[in-house]
Scaffold this motif. Structure first.
Motif, PDB file in Angstrom:
ATOM      1  N   VAL A  97      -4.921   3.498  -6.244  1.00 44.29           N
ATOM      2  CA  VAL A  97      -5.497   4.026  -5.010  1.00 44.29           C
ATOM      3  C   VAL A  97      -6.911   3.489  -4.808  1.00 44.29           C
ATOM      4  O   VAL A  97      -7.495   2.884  -5.705  1.00 44.29           O
ATOM      5  CB  VAL A  97      -5.483   5.576  -5.023  1.00 44.29           C
ATOM      6  N   ASP A  98      -7.452   3.739  -3.619  1.00 42.51           N
ATOM      7  CA  ASP A  98      -8.797   3.260  -3.311  1.00 42.51           C
ATOM      8  C   ASP A  98      -9.882   4.219  -3.783  1.00 42.51           C
ATOM      9  O   ASP A  98     -10.995   3.799  -4.081  1.00 42.51           O
ATOM     10  CB  ASP A  98      -8.937   3.017  -1.803  1.00 42.51           C
ATOM     11  N   ARG A  99      -9.571   5.502  -3.833  1.00 45.50           N
ATOM     12  CA  ARG A  99     -10.520   6.478  -4.365  1.00 45.50           C
ATOM     13  C   ARG A  99      -9.734   7.548  -5.107  1.00 45.50           C
ATOM     14  O   ARG A  99      -8.667   7.971  -4.661  1.00 45.50           O
ATOM     15  CB  ARG A  99     -11.349   7.099  -3.247  1.00 45.50           C
ATOM     16  N   PHE A 100     -10.295   7.988  -6.228  1.00 47.79           N
ATOM     17  CA  PHE A 100      -9.649   8.964  -7.104  1.00 47.79           C
ATOM     18  C   PHE A 100     -10.701   9.971  -7.542  1.00 47.79           C
ATOM     19  O   PHE A 100     -11.767   9.592  -8.022  1.00 47.79           O
ATOM     20  CB  PHE A 100      -9.087   8.218  -8.331  1.00 47.79           C
ATOM     21  N   GLU A 104       0.831  -1.207   0.000  1.00 51.75           N
ATOM     22  CA  GLU A 104       0.000   0.000   0.000  1.00 51.75           C
ATOM     23  C   GLU A 104       0.863   1.254   0.000  1.00 51.75           C
ATOM     24  O   GLU A 104       0.554   2.233  -0.675  1.00 51.75           O
ATOM     25  CB  GLU A 104      -0.948   0.010   1.203  1.00 51.75           C
ATOM     26  N   GLN A 105       1.961   1.219   0.762  1.00 53.82           N
ATOM     27  CA  GLN A 105       2.882   2.363   0.772  1.00 53.82           C
ATOM     28  C   GLN A 105       3.426   2.624  -0.635  1.00 53.82           C
ATOM     29  O   GLN A 105       3.490   3.778  -1.087  1.00 53.82           O
ATOM     30  CB  GLN A 105       4.062   2.104   1.707  1.00 53.82           C
ATOM     31  N   THR A 106       3.811   1.563  -1.305  1.00 49.14           N
ATOM     32  CA  THR A 106       4.372   1.690  -2.654  1.00 49.14           C
ATOM     33  C   THR A 106       3.318   2.205  -3.629  1.00 49.14           C
ATOM     34  O   THR A 106       3.612   3.053  -4.481  1.00 49.14           O
ATOM     35  CB  THR A 106       4.944   0.343  -3.126  1.00 49.14           C
ATOM     36  N   ARG A 107       2.099   1.720  -3.508  1.00 51.95           N
ATOM     37  CA  ARG A 107       1.027   2.170  -4.419  1.00 51.95           C
ATOM     38  C   ARG A 107       0.726   3.653  -4.262  1.00 51.95           C
ATOM     39  O   ARG A 107       0.648   4.376  -5.252  1.00 51.95           O
ATOM     40  CB  ARG A 107      -0.234   1.335  -4.197  1.00 51.95           C
ATOM     41  N   ILE A 108       0.558   4.118  -3.027  1.00 50.65           N
ATOM     42  CA  ILE A 108       0.243   5.539  -2.844  1.00 50.65           C
ATOM     43  C   ILE A 108       1.429   6.405  -3.251  1.00 50.65           C
ATOM     44  O   ILE A 108       1.267   7.457  -3.857  1.00 50.65           O
ATOM     45  CB  ILE A 108      -0.240   5.855  -1.396  1.00 50.65           C
ATOM     46  N   THR A 109       2.635   5.948  -2.971  1.00 50.11           N
ATOM     47  CA  THR A 109       3.832   6.717  -3.335  1.00 50.11           C
ATOM     48  C   THR A 109       3.985   6.799  -4.852  1.00 50.11           C
ATOM     49  O   THR A 109       4.304   7.862  -5.401  1.00 50.11           O
ATOM     50  CB  THR A 109       5.090   6.099  -2.692  1.00 50.11           C
ATOM     51  N   THR A 110       3.725   5.699  -5.538  1.00 52.56           N
ATOM     52  CA  THR A 110       3.796   5.696  -7.006  1.00 52.56           C
ATOM     53  C   THR A 110       2.714   6.596  -7.596  1.00 52.56           C
ATOM     54  O   THR A 110       2.971   7.373  -8.527  1.00 52.56           O
ATOM     55  CB  THR A 110       3.657   4.260  -7.547  1.00 52.56           C
ATOM     56  N   ALA A 111       1.512   6.519  -7.041  1.00 58.53           N
ATOM     57  CA  ALA A 111       0.402   7.337  -7.535  1.00 58.53           C
ATOM     58  C   ALA A 111       0.715   8.823  -7.403  1.00 58.53           C
ATOM     59  O   ALA A 111       0.560   9.591  -8.365  1.00 58.53           O
ATOM     60  CB  ALA A 111      -0.885   6.991  -6.786  1.00 58.53           C
ATOM     61  N   MET A 166      -7.021   8.791  -2.438  1.00 54.84           N
ATOM     62  CA  MET A 166      -7.181   8.285  -1.083  1.00 54.84           C
ATOM     63  C   MET A 166      -6.765   6.830  -1.044  1.00 54.84           C
ATOM     64  O   MET A 166      -7.081   6.055  -1.954  1.00 54.84           O
ATOM     65  CB  MET A 166      -8.641   8.400  -0.645  1.00 54.84           C
ATOM     66  N   LYS A 167      -6.061   6.479   0.001  1.00 53.95           N
ATOM     67  CA  LYS A 167      -5.620   5.104   0.200  1.00 53.95           C
ATOM     68  C   LYS A 167      -5.873   4.752   1.649  1.00 53.95           C
ATOM     69  O   LYS A 167      -5.586   5.536   2.544  1.00 53.95           O
ATOM     70  CB  LYS A 167      -4.121   4.980  -0.143  1.00 53.95           C
ATOM     71  N   TRP A 168      -6.447   3.580   1.876  1.00 52.48           N
ATOM     72  CA  TRP A 168      -6.665   3.127   3.252  1.00 52.48           C
ATOM     73  C   TRP A 168      -6.054   1.768   3.447  1.00 52.48           C
ATOM     74  O   TRP A 168      -5.734   1.069   2.493  1.00 52.48           O
ATOM     75  CB  TRP A 168      -8.124   3.135   3.653  1.00 52.48           C
ATOM     76  N   ARG A 169      -5.891   1.422   4.688  1.00 51.58           N
ATOM     77  CA  ARG A 169      -5.285   0.117   4.999  1.00 51.58           C
ATOM     78  C   ARG A 169      -6.343  -0.881   5.352  1.00 51.58           C
ATOM     79  O   ARG A 169      -7.434  -0.603   5.625  1.00 51.58           O
ATOM     80  CB  ARG A 169      -4.238   0.226   6.107  1.00 51.58           C
TER      81      ARG A 169
END
Length: 141
Positions: free
Chosen positions: A120-123, A44-51, A138-141
């Protein structure tokens, strides 16, 4: 597309300008730090950082920079990290085209807005010609 609202009760973690390439790196690291603090896993950290890397690069390349607002809050009962990118650039002329898979302007990192949306979970996106663009992820765990 819904109007992006700034009327919320989320906790603001910081607002940062993107003016230089160094700002992109620094703010991307801050997002990763906040994702880690939110106890997100490494994926999740990698996904939000890449986004956000793609969004920051787009702001820098197309709008000569902008502002990044980092927040955390409750979204549909989930603890979320919220990153909002605001610029006063030329706007996105054809938002539907820009959101289609395979579209590239040739200047970004190659993920494009559809790829960013998938990470991400919401865009949310709002853009107006000659006024600028707001993108919230938005990204959640």
């Amino acid at each position: 597309m819904n109007e992006i609202s700034f009327d919320n009760n989320w906790e603001q973690l910081g607002k940062y300008p993107i003016v230089t390439e160094h700002d992109i790196v620094k703010i991307r690291q801050l997002v990763r730090h906040h994702a880690k603090e939110a106890r997100m896993g490494i994926v999740e950290q990698t996904r939000i950082t890449t986004a956000v890397s793609e969004l920051f690069r787009n702001m820098f390349n197309y709008a000569e920079g902008g502002d990044v607002l980092i927040e955390r809050g409750n979204i549909d009962g989930k603890n979320a990290l919220i990153v909002t990118c605001i610029d006063q650039g030329p706007g996105i002329e054809d938002l539907e085209l820009a959101m289609s898979d395979g579209y590239t302007s040739g200047m970004g990192m190659g993920y494009g807005l559809p790829g960013t949306k998938r990470l991400v979970d919401r865009f949310e996106i709002q853009s107006e010609k000659d006024k600028g663009t707001i993108v919230r992820v938005m990204k959640w765990r």
